[in-house]
Design a protein around this motif. Structure first.
Motif, PDB file in Angstrom:
ATOM      1  N   MET A   1     -12.948 -10.819  -8.613  1.00  0.00           N
ATOM      2  CA  MET A   1     -11.626 -10.380  -8.240  1.00  0.00           C
ATOM      3  C   MET A   1     -11.953  -9.250  -7.118  1.00  0.00           C
ATOM      4  SD  MET A   1      -9.443  -7.779 -10.893  1.00  0.00           S
ATOM      5  CE  MET A   1      -9.257  -9.477 -11.956  1.00  0.00           C
ATOM      6  N   ASN A   2     -10.856  -9.293  -6.127  1.00  0.00           N
ATOM      7  CA  ASN A   2     -11.107  -8.219  -5.090  1.00  0.00           C
ATOM      8  C   ASN A   2     -10.659  -7.051  -5.611  1.00  0.00           C
ATOM      9  OD1 ASN A   2     -11.473 -10.283  -3.315  1.00  0.00           O
ATOM     10  ND2 ASN A   2      -9.383 -10.646  -2.907  1.00  0.00           N
ATOM     11  N   THR A   3     -11.529  -5.784  -5.072  1.00  0.00           N
ATOM     12  CA  THR A   3     -11.565  -4.461  -5.274  1.00  0.00           C
ATOM     13  C   THR A   3     -10.375  -3.784  -4.288  1.00  0.00           C
ATOM     14  OG1 THR A   3     -13.599  -4.334  -6.577  1.00  0.00           O
ATOM     15  CG2 THR A   3     -12.570  -2.238  -5.878  1.00  0.00           C
ATOM     16  N   MET A   4      -9.307  -3.234  -4.729  1.00  0.00           N
ATOM     17  CA  MET A   4      -8.474  -2.457  -3.874  1.00  0.00           C
ATOM     18  C   MET A   4      -8.501  -1.096  -4.362  1.00  0.00           C
ATOM     19  SD  MET A   4      -5.326  -5.064  -3.248  1.00  0.00           S
ATOM     20  CE  MET A   4      -4.991  -5.542  -5.151  1.00  0.00           C
ATOM     21  N   ALA A   5      -8.276  -0.235  -3.510  1.00  0.00           N
ATOM     22  CA  ALA A   5      -8.100   1.341  -3.766  1.00  0.00           C
ATOM     23  C   ALA A   5      -7.084   1.932  -3.256  1.00  0.00           C
ATOM     24  CB  ALA A   5      -9.293   1.847  -3.157  1.00  0.00           C
ATOM     25  N   LEU A   6      -6.525   2.928  -3.976  1.00  0.00           N
ATOM     26  CA  LEU A   6      -5.161   3.729  -3.392  1.00  0.00           C
ATOM     27  C   LEU A   6      -5.396   4.331  -2.279  1.00  0.00           C
ATOM     28  CD1 LEU A   6      -4.465   5.486  -6.877  1.00  0.00           C
ATOM     29  CD2 LEU A   6      -3.289   3.537  -6.012  1.00  0.00           C
ATOM     30  N   THR A   7      -4.494   4.724  -1.306  1.00  0.00           N
ATOM     31  CA  THR A   7      -4.403   5.447  -0.420  1.00  0.00           C
ATOM     32  C   THR A   7      -3.717   6.798  -0.127  1.00  0.00           C
ATOM     33  OG1 THR A   7      -2.179   4.509   0.946  1.00  0.00           O
ATOM     34  CG2 THR A   7      -4.140   3.053   0.621  1.00  0.00           C
ATOM     35  N   LYS A   8      -3.627   7.490   0.846  1.00  0.00           N
ATOM     36  CA  LYS A   8      -2.976   8.775   0.781  1.00  0.00           C
ATOM     37  C   LYS A   8      -1.480   8.519   0.762  1.00  0.00           C
ATOM     38  CE  LYS A   8      -6.489  11.731   2.275  1.00  0.00           C
ATOM     39  NZ  LYS A   8      -6.913  12.758   3.179  1.00  0.00           N
ATOM     40  N   ASP A   9      -1.014   7.368   1.035  1.00  0.00           N
ATOM     41  CA  ASP A   9       0.433   6.904   1.348  1.00  0.00           C
ATOM     42  C   ASP A   9       0.955   6.449  -0.180  1.00  0.00           C
ATOM     43  OD1 ASP A   9       3.035   5.879   1.907  1.00  0.00           O
ATOM     44  OD2 ASP A   9       2.568   4.724   3.571  1.00  0.00           O
ATOM     45  N   LEU A  10       1.900   7.714  -0.525  1.00  0.00           N
ATOM     46  CA  LEU A  10       2.506   7.351  -1.992  1.00  0.00           C
ATOM     47  C   LEU A  10       3.272   6.120  -2.077  1.00  0.00           C
ATOM     48  CD1 LEU A  10       2.511   8.585  -4.783  1.00  0.00           C
ATOM     49  CD2 LEU A  10       4.725   9.883  -4.059  1.00  0.00           C
ATOM     50  N   GLU A  11       4.156   6.012  -1.026  1.00  0.00           N
ATOM     51  CA  GLU A  11       5.065   4.503  -1.479  1.00  0.00           C
ATOM     52  C   GLU A  11       4.178   3.309  -1.422  1.00  0.00           C
ATOM     53  OE1 GLU A  11       8.090   4.760  -1.900  1.00  0.00           O
ATOM     54  OE2 GLU A  11       7.988   7.014  -1.807  1.00  0.00           O
ATOM     55  N   LYS A  12       3.049   3.327  -0.401  1.00  0.00           N
ATOM     56  CA  LYS A  12       2.173   2.251  -0.510  1.00  0.00           C
ATOM     57  C   LYS A  12       1.397   1.980  -1.596  1.00  0.00           C
ATOM     58  CE  LYS A  12      -1.396   0.117   2.407  1.00  0.00           C
ATOM     59  NZ  LYS A  12      -2.330  -0.016   3.401  1.00  0.00           N
ATOM     60  N   ASN A  13       1.134   3.156  -2.161  1.00  0.00           N
ATOM     61  CA  ASN A  13       0.336   3.241  -3.746  1.00  0.00           C
ATOM     62  C   ASN A  13       1.092   2.573  -4.829  1.00  0.00           C
ATOM     63  OD1 ASN A  13      -2.049   4.243  -2.469  1.00  0.00           O
ATOM     64  ND2 ASN A  13      -1.518   6.360  -3.047  1.00  0.00           N
ATOM     65  N   ILE A  14       2.513   2.876  -4.528  1.00  0.00           N
ATOM     66  CA  ILE A  14       3.331   2.241  -5.652  1.00  0.00           C
ATOM     67  C   ILE A  14       3.363   1.022  -5.545  1.00  0.00           C
ATOM     68  CG2 ILE A  14       5.822   2.504  -6.468  1.00  0.00           C
ATOM     69  CD1 ILE A  14       5.915   5.481  -5.847  1.00  0.00           C
ATOM     70  N   ALA A  15       3.640   0.422  -4.409  1.00  0.00           N
ATOM     71  CA  ALA A  15       3.771  -1.049  -3.980  1.00  0.00           C
ATOM     72  C   ALA A  15       2.615  -1.761  -4.387  1.00  0.00           C
ATOM     73  CB  ALA A  15       4.068  -1.342  -2.192  1.00  0.00           C
ATOM     74  N   LEU A  16       1.428  -1.123  -4.148  1.00  0.00           N
ATOM     75  CA  LEU A  16       0.248  -1.825  -4.580  1.00  0.00           C
ATOM     76  C   LEU A  16      -0.071  -1.911  -6.004  1.00  0.00           C
ATOM     77  CD1 LEU A  16      -2.599  -0.180  -2.156  1.00  0.00           C
ATOM     78  CD2 LEU A  16      -1.756  -2.493  -2.018  1.00  0.00           C
ATOM     79  N   ILE A  17       0.317  -0.971  -6.644  1.00  0.00           N
ATOM     80  CA  ILE A  17       0.281  -1.026  -8.216  1.00  0.00           C
ATOM     81  C   ILE A  17       1.440  -2.050  -8.839  1.00  0.00           C
ATOM     82  CG2 ILE A  17       0.805   0.464 -10.400  1.00  0.00           C
ATOM     83  CD1 ILE A  17      -0.392   2.789  -8.720  1.00  0.00           C
ATOM     84  N   SER A  18       2.629  -1.776  -8.248  1.00  0.00           N
ATOM     85  CA  SER A  18       3.781  -2.722  -8.541  1.00  0.00           C
ATOM     86  C   SER A  18       3.273  -4.288  -8.388  1.00  0.00           C
ATOM     87  CB  SER A  18       4.936  -2.495  -8.029  1.00  0.00           C
ATOM     88  OG  SER A  18       5.527  -1.243  -8.212  1.00  0.00           O
ATOM     89  N   SER A  19       2.698  -4.656  -7.430  1.00  0.00           N
ATOM     90  CA  SER A  19       2.366  -6.024  -7.104  1.00  0.00           C
ATOM     91  C   SER A  19       1.157  -6.383  -7.856  1.00  0.00           C
ATOM     92  CB  SER A  19       1.808  -6.109  -5.612  1.00  0.00           C
ATOM     93  OG  SER A  19       0.444  -5.441  -5.336  1.00  0.00           O
ATOM     94  N   ASN A  20       0.236  -5.886  -8.534  1.00  0.00           N
ATOM     95  CA  ASN A  20      -0.742  -6.067  -9.450  1.00  0.00           C
ATOM     96  C   ASN A  20      -0.258  -5.775 -11.005  1.00  0.00           C
ATOM     97  OD1 ASN A  20      -3.546  -6.596  -7.852  1.00  0.00           O
ATOM     98  ND2 ASN A  20      -2.136  -5.421  -6.862  1.00  0.00           N
TER      99      ASN A  20
END
Length: 487
Positions: A1-20
């Protein structure tokens, strides 16, 4: 499983979490403005998380207890977690996969703009501790919990057992006057696209003023609503719904109804018990064969008994026919009316027992049957052999696991009995052939109802009349496997 991490961009973080995470209507996003207009996002899945904890121990402190400019702190996320969040179990993480798994476990996520980490708060609540035991679908093994009348609660029960990103939950509203909320649940990687599209099309075209439960809904979906056979099945147990969803079926839940509707279905699965897959293979197959034999007994035993008495007494061994003749001496009713009378009395007792409180109803069915049977014999209205035949037929109906199919089989015995009275053995054969022909003509959302026997699918026989070892059974039965999309 690929490891992905949060960024400082709040909107991008929400999109990353929602996609997973499961993209369903109960995935909630609450936006907050902290002191000095710092943006904060609270994420959770409704039904799996305890709302009281989220409101009182997360949202309230964040909005009204922060008394400093958190942007001046070296680690705002750690400071908020340690000073303001009153949940006992919290942790800080920047791993997207860990955050997504936490959401599916009922935990709440706190994100703050310009922060590369999130606070994970344990707000999970166990729905299984709050539900009553199943009263209709009794099982020896497996969980005892059952659905309730609250839609969000029932969805939570399923999500607790099926933590999978492919689980899709779509919201519907039925009934122009009562506006009942409903949910369609399925696995997007398992269900056949043609079946799903057909089901959605039917759901969108339902126009009626009132739908209180899944029984109403099924009649709008069934292709042959006048058939005696159910073309969908209902269950009150979450584990059965999860099992069916994993097999490529869809489930429908309605607010105010404690039963889920499962589609599509095939005839043979109404005789498969949930314990069949927990028991050892020989015991499981013996139980399944017993249920199928019981269905045949219900439909044919009384008609064959009638035929032997009226048309073909020479087929009965001499010693046995003497006993039957002696038992029928001075009986005023002909065999057909005698059998029909006893069958109807049994139906009266059964229906009456259902309408009374459970303890009284059971007493009525047992004591009433014994008293009336004995009184009928002593009065010379029915013979002891007829009573035995009817009693065996009634007991056989209790072996059918599904209540709706049990009702259908019970009704069919009257149909075959009438044909036996008119045409003898030929009538019994016509009755059985017409029932099989009708089963072959039915379908459930495009799935042949009598599959895997008609059309014959040899791979589907691994879990039909008999069960193969679990390692040889496909997770998704060949009957419900995904097919090419029709253009």
């Amino acid at each position: 499983m690929n490891t992905m991490a949060l960024t400082k961009d709040l909107e991008k973080n929400i999109a990353l979490i929602s996609s997973n995470s499961p993209a369903n209507f109960n995935f909630k996003t609450r936006e907050l403005l902290l002191k000095d207009n710092t943006k904060c996002i609270v994420l959770y899945i409704s039904g799996l998380s305890k709302k009281e904890d989220i409101e009182d121990r997360i949202i309230y402190p964040l909005l009204f207890k922060i008394d400093c400019d958190i942007n001046t702190l070296s680690s705002p996320i750690s400071y908020i977690s340690q000073r303001y969040i009153t949940i006992s179990d919290t942790k800080i993480s920047s791993d997207i996969n860990s955050i997504s798994e936490s959401l599916k476990n009922g935990e709440t996520i706190i994100l703050i703009e310009n922060e590369e980490s999130a606070v994970i708060c344990n707000t999970s609540t166990s729905n299984f501790k709050k539900v009553a035991n199943s009263k209709i679908e009794e099982t020896i093994r497996g969980e005892k919990s059952a659905f309730v009348e609250i839609l969000s609660f029932n969805i939570g029960l399923i999500q607790e057992k099926l933590k999978n990103n492919n689980l899709i939950i779509e919201k519907y509203v039925f009934g122009e006057e009562n506006n009942s909320e409903a949910a369609l649940l399925y696995m997007k990687d398992a269900i056949d696209i043609n079946t799903l599209n057909k089901l959605k099309s039917k759901l969108k075209t339902i126009k009626t003023s009132y739908i209180p439960d899944t029984g109403y809904l099924a009649q709008f979906i069934d292709k042959s609503p006048i058939s005696v056979f159910p073309q969908s099945k209902t269950t009150e147990k979450p584990d059965k719904v999860v099992s069916d969803i994993l097999q490529g079926k869809a489930a429908i839940l309605i607010n105010g109804c404690s039963y889920a509707l499962i589609l599509p279905v095939v005839y043979i699965e109404f005789f498969q018990g949930f314990e069949d897959y927990s028991n050892r293979i020989i015991l499981a197959n013996f139980d399944r064969f017993t249920r199928i034999l019981a269905a045949a007994v219900v439909v044919t035993l009384s008609p064959i008994y009638l035929v032997l008495l009226k048309y073909n007494a020479e087929l009965v061994p001499l010693d046995l026919i003497k006993i039957i003749i002696m038992s029928r001496r001075d009986i005023p009713l002909p065999p057909f009316l005698e059998i029909l009378l006893m069958e109807m009395i049994i139906e009266f007792l059964r229906e009456g027992g259902l309408r009374l409180p459970s303890i009284v109803g059971q007493t009525l069915s047992i004591v009433g049957g014994i008293i009336l049977g004995q009184a009928a014999i002593q009065a010379g209205i029915v013979s002891p052999t007829t009573l035995i035949i009817v009693a065996v037929s009634v007991i056989a109906t209790f072996l059918i696991p599904n209540y709706e199919m049990s009702l259908s089989i019970r009704l069919l015995r009257f149909y075959v009995l009438i044909l036996a009275q008119i045409l003898g053995f030929f009538g019994v054969i016509i009755g059985l052939f017409s029932i099989i022909a009708h089963l072959m003509s039915l379908e459930s959302l495009g799935t042949p109802y009598f599959s895997p026997f008609a059309p014959m699918r040899y791979k589907g026989l691994k879990d039909s009349l008999a069960r193969y070892p679990l390692k040889d059974i496909n997770r998704i039965p060949v009957i419900f496997k995904r097919r090419k999309v029709k253009k």
